[in-house]
Design a protein around this motif. Structure first.
Motif, PDB file in Angstrom:
ATOM      1  N   SER A 174       1.714-102.084  14.951  1.00  0.00           N
ATOM      2  CA  SER A 174       1.094-102.263  13.640  1.00  0.00           C
ATOM      3  C   SER A 174       1.463-103.647  13.119  1.00  0.00           C
ATOM      4  CB  SER A 174       1.623-101.178  12.702  1.00  0.00           C
ATOM      5  OG  SER A 174       1.132-101.378  11.394  1.00  0.00           O
ATOM      6  N   ILE A 175       0.471-104.427  12.732  1.00  0.00           N
ATOM      7  CA  ILE A 175       0.720-105.821  12.353  1.00  0.00           C
ATOM      8  C   ILE A 175       0.113-106.137  10.985  1.00  0.00           C
ATOM      9  CG2 ILE A 175       0.436-108.235  13.024  1.00  0.00           C
ATOM     10  CD1 ILE A 175      -0.072-107.308  15.908  1.00  0.00           C
ATOM     11  N   GLY A 176       0.959-106.585  10.050  1.00  0.00           N
ATOM     12  CA  GLY A 176       0.450-107.101   8.779  1.00  0.00           C
ATOM     13  C   GLY A 176      -0.275-106.094   7.920  1.00  0.00           C
ATOM     14  N   THR A 177       0.240-104.875   7.888  1.00  0.00           N
ATOM     15  CA  THR A 177      -0.380-103.880   6.994  1.00  0.00           C
ATOM     16  C   THR A 177       0.696-103.130   6.233  1.00  0.00           C
ATOM     17  OG1 THR A 177      -1.787-101.902   6.872  1.00  0.00           O
ATOM     18  CG2 THR A 177      -0.684-102.306   8.976  1.00  0.00           C
ATOM     19  N   SER A 178       0.401-102.813   4.962  1.00  0.00           N
ATOM     20  CA  SER A 178       1.415-102.216   4.090  1.00  0.00           C
ATOM     21  C   SER A 178       1.602-100.732   4.346  1.00  0.00           C
ATOM     22  CB  SER A 178       1.021-102.435   2.624  1.00  0.00           C
ATOM     23  OG  SER A 178      -0.231-101.825   2.368  1.00  0.00           O
ATOM     24  N   GLY A 179       0.688-100.125   5.115  1.00  0.00           N
ATOM     25  CA  GLY A 179       0.821 -98.689   5.374  1.00  0.00           C
ATOM     26  C   GLY A 179       0.535 -97.848   4.150  1.00  0.00           C
ATOM     27  N   ALA A 180      -0.315 -98.370   3.273  1.00  0.00           N
ATOM     28  CA  ALA A 180      -0.604 -97.670   2.015  1.00  0.00           C
ATOM     29  C   ALA A 180      -1.903 -96.889   2.072  1.00  0.00           C
ATOM     30  CB  ALA A 180      -0.657 -98.686   0.869  1.00  0.00           C
ATOM     31  N   VAL A 181      -2.768 -97.198   3.043  1.00  0.00           N
ATOM     32  CA  VAL A 181      -4.113 -96.625   3.027  1.00  0.00           C
ATOM     33  C   VAL A 181      -4.355 -95.759   4.266  1.00  0.00           C
ATOM     34  CG1 VAL A 181      -6.578 -97.170   3.023  1.00  0.00           C
ATOM     35  CG2 VAL A 181      -5.024 -98.517   1.629  1.00  0.00           C
ATOM     36  N   TYR A 182      -4.694 -94.499   4.001  1.00  0.00           N
ATOM     37  CA  TYR A 182      -5.030 -93.569   5.082  1.00  0.00           C
ATOM     38  C   TYR A 182      -6.513 -93.659   5.382  1.00  0.00           C
ATOM     39  CZ  TYR A 182      -0.385 -91.677   4.996  1.00  0.00           C
ATOM     40  OH  TYR A 182       0.974 -91.546   5.113  1.00  0.00           O
ATOM     41  N   PRO A 183      -6.961 -93.328   6.598  1.00  0.00           N
ATOM     42  CA  PRO A 183      -6.171 -92.755   7.684  1.00  0.00           C
ATOM     43  C   PRO A 183      -5.329 -93.745   8.499  1.00  0.00           C
ATOM     44  CG  PRO A 183      -8.480 -92.886   8.320  1.00  0.00           C
ATOM     45  CD  PRO A 183      -8.416 -93.309   6.886  1.00  0.00           C
ATOM     46  N   ALA A 184      -5.533 -95.066   8.341  1.00  0.00           N
ATOM     47  CA  ALA A 184      -4.805 -96.014   9.197  1.00  0.00           C
ATOM     48  C   ALA A 184      -3.285 -95.834   9.092  1.00  0.00           C
ATOM     49  CB  ALA A 184      -5.194 -97.451   8.844  1.00  0.00           C
ATOM     50  N   ALA A 185      -2.813 -95.535   7.884  1.00  0.00           N
ATOM     51  CA  ALA A 185      -1.370 -95.389   7.683  1.00  0.00           C
ATOM     52  C   ALA A 185      -0.790 -94.231   8.494  1.00  0.00           C
ATOM     53  CB  ALA A 185      -1.078 -95.196   6.194  1.00  0.00           C
ATOM     54  N   GLY A 186      -1.646 -93.290   8.915  1.00  0.00           N
ATOM     55  CA  GLY A 186      -1.171 -92.148   9.696  1.00  0.00           C
ATOM     56  C   GLY A 186      -1.199 -92.383  11.198  1.00  0.00           C
ATOM     57  N   PHE A 187      -1.737 -93.517  11.644  1.00  0.00           N
ATOM     58  CA  PHE A 187      -1.862 -93.746  13.093  1.00  0.00           C
ATOM     59  C   PHE A 187      -0.504 -93.744  13.792  1.00  0.00           C
ATOM     60  CE2 PHE A 187      -6.093 -96.354  12.761  1.00  0.00           C
ATOM     61  CZ  PHE A 187      -6.770 -95.197  12.418  1.00  0.00           C
ATOM     62  N   VAL A 188       0.517 -94.283  13.121  1.00  0.00           N
ATOM     63  CA  VAL A 188       1.830 -94.377  13.769  1.00  0.00           C
ATOM     64  C   VAL A 188       2.372 -92.986  14.107  1.00  0.00           C
ATOM     65  CG1 VAL A 188       3.067 -94.589  11.539  1.00  0.00           C
ATOM     66  CG2 VAL A 188       4.150 -95.347  13.653  1.00  0.00           C
ATOM     67  N   ARG A 189       2.146 -92.029  13.208  1.00  0.00           N
ATOM     68  CA  ARG A 189       2.636 -90.673  13.489  1.00  0.00           C
ATOM     69  C   ARG A 189       1.844 -90.008  14.612  1.00  0.00           C
ATOM     70  NH1 ARG A 189       2.986 -88.498   7.541  1.00  0.00           N
ATOM     71  NH2 ARG A 189       2.181 -90.580   7.136  1.00  0.00           N
ATOM     72  N   GLU A 190       0.538 -90.270  14.618  1.00  0.00           N
ATOM     73  CA  GLU A 190      -0.317 -89.756  15.684  1.00  0.00           C
ATOM     74  C   GLU A 190       0.149 -90.324  17.036  1.00  0.00           C
ATOM     75  OE1 GLU A 190      -2.797 -87.628  15.143  1.00  0.00           O
ATOM     76  OE2 GLU A 190      -3.709 -87.615  17.138  1.00  0.00           O
ATOM     77  N   ALA A 191       0.448 -91.621  17.047  1.00  0.00           N
ATOM     78  CA  ALA A 191       0.884 -92.275  18.289  1.00  0.00           C
ATOM     79  C   ALA A 191       2.221 -91.710  18.761  1.00  0.00           C
ATOM     80  CB  ALA A 191       0.980 -93.789  18.069  1.00  0.00           C
ATOM     81  N   ARG A 192       3.145 -91.549  17.829  1.00  0.00           N
ATOM     82  CA  ARG A 192       4.457 -90.954  18.176  1.00  0.00           C
ATOM     83  C   ARG A 192       4.294 -89.571  18.754  1.00  0.00           C
ATOM     84  NH1 ARG A 192       9.211 -93.044  15.575  1.00  0.00           N
ATOM     85  NH2 ARG A 192      10.297 -91.114  16.078  1.00  0.00           N
ATOM     86  N   ALA A 193       3.436 -88.770  18.090  1.00  0.00           N
ATOM     87  CA  ALA A 193       3.259 -87.371  18.506  1.00  0.00           C
ATOM     88  C   ALA A 193       2.729 -87.296  19.930  1.00  0.00           C
ATOM     89  CB  ALA A 193       2.320 -86.661  17.542  1.00  0.00           C
ATOM     90  N   SER A 194       1.956 -88.304  20.348  1.00  0.00           N
ATOM     91  CA  SER A 194       1.444 -88.258  21.718  1.00  0.00           C
ATOM     92  C   SER A 194       2.304 -89.103  22.659  1.00  0.00           C
ATOM     93  CB  SER A 194      -0.038 -88.625  21.770  1.00  0.00           C
ATOM     94  OG  SER A 194      -0.266 -89.834  21.108  1.00  0.00           O
ATOM     95  N   GLY A 195       3.487 -89.494  22.211  1.00  0.00           N
ATOM     96  CA  GLY A 195       4.481 -90.051  23.125  1.00  0.00           C
ATOM     97  C   GLY A 195       4.540 -91.563  23.224  1.00  0.00           C
ATOM     98  N   ALA A 196       3.823 -92.273  22.353  1.00  0.00           N
ATOM     99  CA  ALA A 196       3.839 -93.741  22.439  1.00  0.00           C
ATOM    100  C   ALA A 196       5.101 -94.320  21.801  1.00  0.00           C
ATOM    101  CB  ALA A 196       2.608 -94.311  21.732  1.00  0.00           C
ATOM    102  N   ARG A 197       5.519 -95.484  22.309  1.00  0.00           N
ATOM    103  CA  ARG A 197       6.503 -96.282  21.584  1.00  0.00           C
ATOM    104  C   ARG A 197       5.795 -96.927  20.408  1.00  0.00           C
ATOM    105  NH1 ARG A 197      11.166 -98.404  22.467  1.00  0.00           N
ATOM    106  NH2 ARG A 197      10.578-100.386  21.506  1.00  0.00           N
TER     107      ARG A 197
END
Ligand code: OAD
Length: 234
Positions: A174-197
């Motif tokens: 994730s680059i240059g984003t405040s993580g304030a706006v969904y659904p993009a802000a939820g991508f990190v959790r989705e990625a973690r849940a499927s095993g990504a670093r």
């Protein structure tokens, strides 16, 4: 970084900040100068279309005078040279990723340089103002063109493709984003849940900072080329 084949990269306004394009939530950012409800919702557009069209006309003119920076160029290089799957998902509506040469790119919040005819549902490349209610290039009718940007309350584009790529990713960045706006802000959790670093590159810790395995703080024009070098050189 171990066995990485498939990469998903999410970018936000911070990646274009050093090209001279205002972010939304930093001091002096766009949402300090304008009310979101006025210029970035369907209701605001219905209430005062001239205000909204003028706002996007100004921004559309401004971005055409800006240039991609070292972060856009580094991501385009990674896209060109990375042998595995790669997808850049940008929340940005400027065209600086593609002007730098990126190809595997999705504009999930739409594009400044497109107009959408709500009459015939056609999207056309657009660089001129919309305030004078020009005719749609496809159907010829005046008055139905709006900026092809996703407003609050509207569905971001190509979400199925994005989630499919995230679920296949070994690395989510994730680059240059405040993580304030969904659904993009939820991508990190989705990625973690499927095993990504997960890796964050941002000027300051984002709102979802604790979800990342690693977070690096600094300017995108410095952090991104350095990370791309690691990926391609390592
Ligand atoms: P924001 O303005 O919310 O966040 C920008 C982030 O970039 C902040 O966390 C800054 O710390 C960081 N930043 C600023 N300059 C930077 C630099 N030179 N290098 C690295 N990081 C830097 O923008 P977004 O997160 O992109 O949506 O906003 C998300 C969405 O909210 C936008 O797409 C837009 C907005 O409302 C819609 O309009 C639908």
């Amino acid at each position: 970084m171990g066995e990485i084949q498939n990469i998903v990269i999410l970018t936000g306004a911070g990646v274009s900040a050093e090209s001279g394009i205002d972010t939304f939530r930093d001091a002096g950012g766009l949402w300090e100068q304008h009310r979101v409800e006025d210029v970035a919702t369907p209701e605001g557009f219905a209430r005062d279309p001239d205000l909204v069209l003028r706002f996007y006309d100004m921004r559309r003119a401004a971005i055409q005078a800006k240039q991609p920076n070292a972060a856009h160029h580094a991501l385009a290089r990674l896209d060109a040279e990375w042998p595995g799957e790669l997808l850049i998902v940008t929340q940005n509506i400027d065209d600086l990723h593609e002007r730098a040469g990126a190809k595997r790119l999705i504009h999930m919040h739409g594009e400044h340089l497109n107009a959408w005819c709500t009459g015939c549902d056609t999207r056309s490349p657009w660089t001129a103002p919309l305030i004078d209610r020009p005719a749609c290039p496809a159907c010829g009718v005046h008055g139905h063109l709006r900026p092809d940007v996703v407003w609050f309350g509207e569905m971001p584009y190509r979400m199925e493709e994005i989630y499919r790529a995230i679920n296949r990713a070994d690395l989510f960045v994730s680059i240059g984003t405040s993580g304030a706006v969904y659904p993009a802000a939820g991508f990190v959790r989705e990625a973690r849940a499927s095993g990504a670093r997960t890796l964050e590159l941002n000027m300051e810790p984002s709102q979802g900072n604790h979800w990342f395995d690693e977070a690096r703080q600094g300017a995108a024009t410095w952090l991104v080329p350095e990370w791309v070098e690691e990926m391609l050189g390592g």
